[in-house]
Motif scaffolding. Sequence first.
Motif, PDB file in Angstrom:
ATOM      1  N   SER A  44       0.823  -1.203   0.000  1.00  0.00           N
ATOM      2  CA  SER A  44       0.000   0.000   0.000  1.00  0.00           C
ATOM      3  C   SER A  44       0.863   1.262   0.000  1.00  0.00           C
ATOM      4  O   SER A  44       0.354   2.357  -0.198  1.00  0.00           O
ATOM      5  CB  SER A  44      -0.941   0.002   1.208  1.00  0.00           C
ATOM      6  N   ARG A  45       2.156   1.105   0.192  1.00  0.00           N
ATOM      7  CA  ARG A  45       3.088   2.234   0.119  1.00  0.00           C
ATOM      8  C   ARG A  45       3.378   2.640  -1.324  1.00  0.00           C
ATOM      9  O   ARG A  45       4.014   3.653  -1.569  1.00  0.00           O
ATOM     10  CB  ARG A  45       4.407   1.877   0.792  1.00  0.00           C
ATOM     11  N   GLY A  46       2.965   1.800  -2.266  1.00  0.00           N
ATOM     12  CA  GLY A  46       3.132   2.128  -3.676  1.00  0.00           C
ATOM     13  C   GLY A  46       4.219   1.354  -4.388  1.00  0.00           C
ATOM     14  O   GLY A  46       4.370   1.479  -5.597  1.00  0.00           O
ATOM     15  N   ASP A  47       4.989   0.545  -3.678  1.00  0.00           N
ATOM     16  CA  ASP A  47       6.016  -0.236  -4.362  1.00  0.00           C
ATOM     17  C   ASP A  47       5.490  -1.624  -4.709  1.00  0.00           C
ATOM     18  O   ASP A  47       4.582  -2.149  -4.075  1.00  0.00           O
ATOM     19  CB  ASP A  47       7.311  -0.309  -3.558  1.00  0.00           C
ATOM     20  N   SER A  48       6.072  -2.194  -5.752  1.00  0.00           N
ATOM     21  CA  SER A  48       5.674  -3.525  -6.200  1.00  0.00           C
ATOM     22  C   SER A  48       6.862  -4.197  -6.874  1.00  0.00           C
ATOM     23  O   SER A  48       7.809  -3.536  -7.297  1.00  0.00           O
ATOM     24  CB  SER A  48       4.485  -3.460  -7.155  1.00  0.00           C
ATOM     25  N   SER A  49       6.785  -5.520  -6.959  1.00  0.00           N
ATOM     26  CA  SER A  49       7.833  -6.302  -7.613  1.00  0.00           C
ATOM     27  C   SER A  49       7.213  -7.589  -8.117  1.00  0.00           C
ATOM     28  O   SER A  49       6.224  -8.074  -7.558  1.00  0.00           O
ATOM     29  CB  SER A  49       8.958  -6.593  -6.615  1.00  0.00           C
ATOM     30  N   GLN A  50       7.807  -8.154  -9.156  1.00  0.00           N
ATOM     31  CA  GLN A  50       7.294  -9.397  -9.707  1.00  0.00           C
ATOM     32  C   GLN A  50       8.426 -10.224 -10.303  1.00  0.00           C
ATOM     33  O   GLN A  50       9.450  -9.693 -10.718  1.00  0.00           O
ATOM     34  CB  GLN A  50       6.239  -9.125 -10.765  1.00  0.00           C
ATOM     35  N   VAL A  51       8.215 -11.526 -10.308  1.00  0.00           N
ATOM     36  CA  VAL A  51       9.094 -12.479 -10.976  1.00  0.00           C
ATOM     37  C   VAL A  51       8.152 -13.356 -11.792  1.00  0.00           C
ATOM     38  O   VAL A  51       7.433 -14.176 -11.234  1.00  0.00           O
ATOM     39  CB  VAL A  51       9.916 -13.309  -9.965  1.00  0.00           C
ATOM     40  N   LEU A  52       8.137 -13.152 -13.098  1.00  0.00           N
ATOM     41  CA  LEU A  52       7.092 -13.744 -13.930  1.00  0.00           C
ATOM     42  C   LEU A  52       7.358 -15.172 -14.388  1.00  0.00           C
ATOM     43  O   LEU A  52       6.474 -16.006 -14.381  1.00  0.00           O
ATOM     44  CB  LEU A  52       6.857 -12.875 -15.166  1.00  0.00           C
ATOM     45  N   GLY A  71       5.912 -15.462   5.265  1.00  0.00           N
ATOM     46  CA  GLY A  71       7.100 -14.738   5.692  1.00  0.00           C
ATOM     47  C   GLY A  71       6.979 -13.232   5.574  1.00  0.00           C
ATOM     48  O   GLY A  71       7.941 -12.509   5.846  1.00  0.00           O
ATOM     49  N   LEU A  72       5.804 -12.738   5.152  1.00  0.00           N
ATOM     50  CA  LEU A  72       5.570 -11.307   4.947  1.00  0.00           C
ATOM     51  C   LEU A  72       6.655 -10.662   4.095  1.00  0.00           C
ATOM     52  O   LEU A  72       7.175  -9.595   4.403  1.00  0.00           O
ATOM     53  CB  LEU A  72       5.437 -10.583   6.289  1.00  0.00           C
ATOM     54  N   VAL A  73       6.994 -11.340   3.006  1.00  0.00           N
ATOM     55  CA  VAL A  73       8.002 -10.824   2.080  1.00  0.00           C
ATOM     56  C   VAL A  73       7.463  -9.575   1.404  1.00  0.00           C
ATOM     57  O   VAL A  73       6.332  -9.546   0.930  1.00  0.00           O
ATOM     58  CB  VAL A  73       8.384 -11.900   1.041  1.00  0.00           C
ATOM     59  N   THR A  74       8.280  -8.531   1.376  1.00  0.00           N
ATOM     60  CA  THR A  74       7.887  -7.254   0.791  1.00  0.00           C
ATOM     61  C   THR A  74       8.388  -7.157  -0.656  1.00  0.00           C
ATOM     62  O   THR A  74       9.251  -7.944  -1.076  1.00  0.00           O
ATOM     63  CB  THR A  74       8.482  -6.086   1.597  1.00  0.00           C
ATOM     64  N   LYS A  79      12.644 -10.411  -5.045  1.00  0.00           N
ATOM     65  CA  LYS A  79      13.547 -11.058  -6.008  1.00  0.00           C
ATOM     66  C   LYS A  79      14.673 -11.807  -5.316  1.00  0.00           C
ATOM     67  O   LYS A  79      15.058 -12.895  -5.752  1.00  0.00           O
ATOM     68  CB  LYS A  79      14.080 -10.028  -6.996  1.00  0.00           C
ATOM     69  N   ASP A  80      15.202 -11.260  -4.224  1.00  0.00           N
ATOM     70  CA  ASP A  80      16.253 -11.956  -3.479  1.00  0.00           C
ATOM     71  C   ASP A  80      15.729 -13.254  -2.868  1.00  0.00           C
ATOM     72  O   ASP A  80      16.404 -14.290  -2.918  1.00  0.00           O
ATOM     73  CB  ASP A  80      16.818 -11.067  -2.374  1.00  0.00           C
ATOM     74  N   VAL A  81      14.537 -13.216  -2.306  1.00  0.00           N
ATOM     75  CA  VAL A  81      13.959 -14.410  -1.678  1.00  0.00           C
ATOM     76  C   VAL A  81      13.684 -15.483  -2.733  1.00  0.00           C
ATOM     77  O   VAL A  81      13.997 -16.660  -2.525  1.00  0.00           O
ATOM     78  CB  VAL A  81      12.675 -14.060  -0.893  1.00  0.00           C
ATOM     79  N   VAL A  82      13.134 -15.101  -3.871  1.00  0.00           N
ATOM     80  CA  VAL A  82      12.858 -16.066  -4.941  1.00  0.00           C
ATOM     81  C   VAL A  82      14.172 -16.653  -5.450  1.00  0.00           C
ATOM     82  O   VAL A  82      14.292 -17.870  -5.637  1.00  0.00           O
ATOM     83  CB  VAL A  82      12.049 -15.422  -6.088  1.00  0.00           C
ATOM     84  N   TYR A  83      15.169 -15.817  -5.661  1.00  0.00           N
ATOM     85  CA  TYR A  83      16.480 -16.293  -6.122  1.00  0.00           C
ATOM     86  C   TYR A  83      17.064 -17.305  -5.133  1.00  0.00           C
ATOM     87  O   TYR A  83      17.514 -18.382  -5.525  1.00  0.00           O
ATOM     88  CB  TYR A  83      17.429 -15.108  -6.299  1.00  0.00           C
TER      89      TYR A  83
END
Length: 92
Positions: A44-52, A71-74, A79-83
Motif C-alpha cells: 500500500s506504500r506504492g512499491d511492487s515487484s514481480q518475478v514472472l 514470511g511477509l516478504v515485501t 527477487k532476493d527471496v525467490v532467487y
Amino acid sequence: METAYTKLYSDLSLGFSLTYYLTKTEMTVDGAPLTRYGVAVESSRGDSSQVLDVFGTPDRAAELLRELHRGLVTPVTLKDVVYDRLCAATTV
C-alpha cells in the motif's frame, strides 16, 4: 506476451498492507504457445515487484506464494527471496 494477475493473499500486519499475486504469462517461443507462472507482491506504500517466469505449473507458484505470504516478504526483498529459494532447490 500477456500477463494475468490473480490475488491470492492480502495482509495488514506491518502497519501497511501487502498483496500477493499469482501471475500467469502467455507467450510464444519458437512459434509454440507457452504458459509460465510466477509471483508478484504489491504494498500500500506504492512499491511492487514481480518475478514472472519461474514455474511451468500454477501449483508450484502458488506454493511459493504461500511461503512468501507467511514470511511477509515485501516487494523490496521479493527477487532476493525467490532467487535464494530457486538456488536452494537446485542444490538439493
